[in-house]
Design a protein around this motif. Structure first.
Motif, PDB file in Angstrom:
ATOM      1  N   ASP A 186      34.650  38.025  35.363  1.00  0.00           N
ATOM      2  CA  ASP A 186      34.109  38.395  34.052  1.00  0.00           C
ATOM      3  C   ASP A 186      33.314  39.688  34.173  1.00  0.00           C
ATOM      4  OD1 ASP A 186      35.177  36.125  32.837  1.00  0.00           O
ATOM      5  OD2 ASP A 186      33.394  34.927  33.258  1.00  0.00           O
ATOM      6  N   GLY A 187      33.843  40.751  33.643  1.00  0.00           N
ATOM      7  CA  GLY A 187      33.145  42.031  33.661  1.00  0.00           C
ATOM      8  C   GLY A 187      33.341  42.778  34.962  1.00  0.00           C
ATOM      9  N   PRO A 188      32.681  43.930  35.093  1.00  0.00           N
ATOM     10  CA  PRO A 188      32.790  44.735  36.320  1.00  0.00           C
ATOM     11  C   PRO A 188      32.300  43.953  37.539  1.00  0.00           C
ATOM     12  CG  PRO A 188      31.751  45.987  34.552  1.00  0.00           C
ATOM     13  CD  PRO A 188      31.851  44.563  34.079  1.00  0.00           C
ATOM     14  N   LEU A 189      32.880  44.278  38.675  1.00  0.00           N
ATOM     15  CA  LEU A 189      32.558  43.591  39.929  1.00  0.00           C
ATOM     16  C   LEU A 189      31.968  44.589  40.914  1.00  0.00           C
ATOM     17  CD1 LEU A 189      32.874  40.865  41.469  1.00  0.00           C
ATOM     18  CD2 LEU A 189      35.116  41.684  42.203  1.00  0.00           C
ATOM     19  N   ARG A 190      30.863  44.229  41.530  1.00  0.00           N
ATOM     20  CA  ARG A 190      30.286  45.088  42.563  1.00  0.00           C
ATOM     21  C   ARG A 190      31.219  45.141  43.765  1.00  0.00           C
ATOM     22  NH1 ARG A 190      23.950  43.348  42.478  1.00  0.00           N
ATOM     23  NH2 ARG A 190      23.377  44.729  40.775  1.00  0.00           N
ATOM     24  N   MET A 191      31.256  46.309  44.397  1.00  0.00           N
ATOM     25  CA  MET A 191      32.094  46.494  45.585  1.00  0.00           C
ATOM     26  C   MET A 191      31.739  45.488  46.672  1.00  0.00           C
ATOM     27  SD  MET A 191      34.334  49.070  45.442  1.00  0.00           S
ATOM     28  CE  MET A 191      34.452  49.733  47.084  1.00  0.00           C
ATOM     29  N   ALA A 192      30.452  45.236  46.869  1.00  0.00           N
ATOM     30  CA  ALA A 192      30.026  44.282  47.899  1.00  0.00           C
ATOM     31  C   ALA A 192      30.548  42.883  47.589  1.00  0.00           C
ATOM     32  CB  ALA A 192      28.505  44.264  48.015  1.00  0.00           C
ATOM     33  N   ALA A 193      30.549  42.504  46.327  1.00  0.00           N
ATOM     34  CA  ALA A 193      31.067  41.188  45.938  1.00  0.00           C
ATOM     35  C   ALA A 193      32.572  41.131  46.154  1.00  0.00           C
ATOM     36  CB  ALA A 193      30.725  40.885  44.486  1.00  0.00           C
ATOM     37  N   LEU A 194      33.277  42.227  45.856  1.00  0.00           N
ATOM     38  CA  LEU A 194      34.723  42.267  46.099  1.00  0.00           C
ATOM     39  C   LEU A 194      35.010  42.084  47.591  1.00  0.00           C
ATOM     40  CD1 LEU A 194      37.651  42.699  45.207  1.00  0.00           C
ATOM     41  CD2 LEU A 194      37.248  45.180  45.440  1.00  0.00           C
ATOM     42  N   ALA A 195      34.263  42.794  48.428  1.00  0.00           N
ATOM     43  CA  ALA A 195      34.447  42.660  49.880  1.00  0.00           C
ATOM     44  C   ALA A 195      34.232  41.218  50.315  1.00  0.00           C
ATOM     45  CB  ALA A 195      33.491  43.594  50.619  1.00  0.00           C
ATOM     46  N   GLU A 196      33.198  40.585  49.761  1.00  0.00           N
ATOM     47  CA  GLU A 196      32.920  39.195  50.113  1.00  0.00           C
ATOM     48  C   GLU A 196      34.062  38.275  49.679  1.00  0.00           C
ATOM     49  OE1 GLU A 196      29.660  35.845  48.896  1.00  0.00           O
ATOM     50  OE2 GLU A 196      28.915  37.881  49.248  1.00  0.00           O
ATOM     51  N   SER A 214      36.114  48.411  54.357  1.00  0.00           N
ATOM     52  CA  SER A 214      37.528  48.108  54.116  1.00  0.00           C
ATOM     53  C   SER A 214      37.805  47.929  52.630  1.00  0.00           C
ATOM     54  CB  SER A 214      37.949  46.863  54.891  1.00  0.00           C
ATOM     55  OG  SER A 214      37.863  47.099  56.283  1.00  0.00           O
ATOM     56  N   ALA A 215      36.844  47.349  51.910  1.00  0.00           N
ATOM     57  CA  ALA A 215      37.011  47.198  50.459  1.00  0.00           C
ATOM     58  C   ALA A 215      37.065  48.575  49.808  1.00  0.00           C
ATOM     59  CB  ALA A 215      35.880  46.368  49.878  1.00  0.00           C
ATOM     60  N   THR A 216      36.277  49.511  50.323  1.00  0.00           N
ATOM     61  CA  THR A 216      36.305  50.873  49.785  1.00  0.00           C
ATOM     62  C   THR A 216      37.687  51.481  49.945  1.00  0.00           C
ATOM     63  OG1 THR A 216      33.960  51.171  50.256  1.00  0.00           O
ATOM     64  CG2 THR A 216      35.266  53.177  49.986  1.00  0.00           C
ATOM     65  N   THR A 217      38.312  51.258  51.076  1.00  0.00           N
ATOM     66  CA  THR A 217      39.657  51.776  51.309  1.00  0.00           C
ATOM     67  C   THR A 217      40.656  51.183  50.319  1.00  0.00           C
ATOM     68  OG1 THR A 217      39.158  52.071  53.660  1.00  0.00           O
ATOM     69  CG2 THR A 217      41.482  52.010  53.044  1.00  0.00           C
TER      70      THR A 217
END
Length: 157
Positions: free
Chosen positions: A48-58, A66-69
């Motif tokens: 729901d809504g935008p996701l923080r990069m750190a949360a995506l990596a988790e 690696s998530a940044t890549t």
């Protein structure tokens, strides 16, 4: 349990899962999306809504670099956009673009088609039974994960 585990069961399960994955990869190829990128898109799209990069990596179980890549590639393909998090300027938020939503829809169709091809030889009743069995295994895994125990390998001394 009422008996020993059939030694073929794990191998048959893995081969079927690999067959579905191979078919999905082949169906994703025209979209230019790798399985890892597809997984990231699904996570972003179902949040729901935008996701923080750190949360995506988790969620992906990978390190933030690696998530940044992964996100770099998705952004280059115009499937996601990034913006600074207004609540924390050190964080970056990731959001699906319209193209990303369209790709997510195409990916879902590719997954369904791959699964339909694999399960086509089963009757409706067999598919229902298989679904119920897999759901039971998932529920058991979720319970074990939430309690911090491995419910599948209990030993008795």
């Amino acid at each position: 349990m009422d008996g020993a585990l059939d030694p073929d069961l794990p191998e048959l399960f893995l081969r079927t899962a690999k067959r579905i994955r191979r078919d999905q990869v082949a169906r994703l190829a025209p979209l230019g999306i790798t399985p890892g990128q597809a997984r990231a898109l699904r996570i972003i799209g179902h949040h729901d809504g935008p996701l923080r990069m750190a949360a995506l990596a988790e969620h992906l179980g990978i390190v933030p670099r690696s998530a940044t890549t992964v996100v770099d590639a998705l952004e280059t393909a115009d499937l996601v956009s990034r913006a600074p998090d207004p609540a924390n300027r050190r964080s970056t938020l990731v959001t699906l673009t319209d193209s990303g939503r369209a790709a997510l829809s195409q990916m879902a169709a590719a997954r369904r088609a791959a699964a339909e091809q694999v399960f086509a030889s089963l009757s409706a009743a067999q598919r229902t039974t298989l679904r119920d069995l897999l759901a039971a295994l998932e529920t058991e895994a979720s319970i074990g994960a939430s309690t911090g125990t491995n419910t599948s390998s209990t030993s008795q001394s």
